[in-house]
Design a protein around this motif. Sequence first.
Motif, mmCIF file in Angstrom:
data_model
loop_
_atom_site.group_PDB
_atom_site.id
_atom_site.type_symbol
_atom_site.label_atom_id
_atom_site.label_comp_id
_atom_site.label_asym_id
_atom_site.label_seq_id
_atom_site.Cartn_x
_atom_site.Cartn_y
_atom_site.Cartn_z
ATOM 1 N N THR A 45 0.951 -1.636 -0.072
ATOM 2 C CA THR A 45 0.051 0.081 0.126
ATOM 3 C C THR A 45 0.443 0.965 0.294
ATOM 4 O OG1 THR A 45 -1.846 -1.199 0.548
ATOM 5 C CG2 THR A 45 -1.771 1.468 1.368
ATOM 6 N N LEU A 46 1.696 1.337 1.037
ATOM 7 C CA LEU A 46 2.644 2.281 1.173
ATOM 8 C C LEU A 46 3.480 2.845 -0.869
ATOM 9 C CD1 LEU A 46 4.261 3.980 2.495
ATOM 10 C CD2 LEU A 46 6.121 2.923 2.932
ATOM 11 N N VAL A 47 3.811 1.233 -1.380
ATOM 12 C CA VAL A 47 4.321 1.847 -2.510
ATOM 13 C C VAL A 47 3.563 2.090 -3.776
ATOM 14 C CG1 VAL A 47 5.560 0.659 -4.755
ATOM 15 C CG2 VAL A 47 6.543 -0.473 -2.485
ATOM 16 N N GLY A 48 2.490 1.357 -3.181
ATOM 17 C CA GLY A 48 1.112 2.744 -4.555
ATOM 18 C C GLY A 48 0.603 4.290 -4.243
ATOM 19 N N LEU A 49 1.000 4.385 -2.454
ATOM 20 C CA LEU A 49 0.789 5.869 -2.215
ATOM 21 C C LEU A 49 2.485 6.944 -2.919
ATOM 22 C CD1 LEU A 49 -0.883 5.584 1.697
ATOM 23 C CD2 LEU A 49 -1.916 6.593 -0.768
ATOM 24 N N ILE A 50 3.623 5.456 -2.938
ATOM 25 C CA ILE A 50 4.214 6.507 -3.433
ATOM 26 C C ILE A 50 4.069 6.741 -4.793
ATOM 27 C CG2 ILE A 50 6.543 5.882 -4.054
ATOM 28 C CD1 ILE A 50 7.538 5.051 -1.706
ATOM 29 N N PHE A 51 3.366 5.545 -5.767
ATOM 30 C CA PHE A 51 3.314 6.622 -6.831
ATOM 31 C C PHE A 51 2.576 7.308 -7.583
ATOM 32 C CE2 PHE A 51 6.568 2.500 -7.591
ATOM 33 C CZ PHE A 51 7.515 2.908 -8.431
ATOM 34 N N LEU A 52 1.431 7.246 -6.854
ATOM 35 C CA LEU A 52 0.051 7.670 -6.927
ATOM 36 C C LEU A 52 0.808 9.176 -6.643
ATOM 37 C CD1 LEU A 52 -2.650 8.041 -7.412
ATOM 38 C CD2 LEU A 52 -3.399 7.726 -4.608
ATOM 39 N N LEU A 53 1.707 9.471 -5.788
ATOM 40 C CA LEU A 53 1.843 10.353 -5.626
ATOM 41 C C LEU A 53 3.072 11.415 -6.495
ATOM 42 C CD1 LEU A 53 3.164 10.093 -1.402
ATOM 43 C CD2 LEU A 53 1.633 11.837 -2.821
ATOM 44 N N ILE A 54 3.476 10.507 -7.165
ATOM 45 C CA ILE A 54 4.754 10.879 -8.137
ATOM 46 C C ILE A 54 3.779 10.974 -9.600
ATOM 47 C CG2 ILE A 54 6.817 9.892 -9.900
ATOM 48 C CD1 ILE A 54 7.862 8.506 -7.407
#
Length: 75
Positions: A45-54
């Motif tokens: 979930t954290l990895v997904g959020l990182i790419f979403l924020l980018i």
Amino acid sequence: MPGLGNYLVGILKDTPMLSVIGVMELMHTANALGSENYRYLEPFTLVGLIFLLISLPTAGLVRMFERRLRLRLGL
């Protein structure tokens, strides 16, 4: 122009960002963290959020550029 914007966001997701962090590195680290305690949901979930924020700001910038280009061309 929309195709170019989609291509830009795709390249951002597919290539290493800032020559340090890449998709495979983040996914491997999330998998390693999840395998330590059998809790995979939080790291992925954290990895997904990182790419979403980018990706979201990049898509917003492309949208803003397209809007300005349409206004200049009078479309």
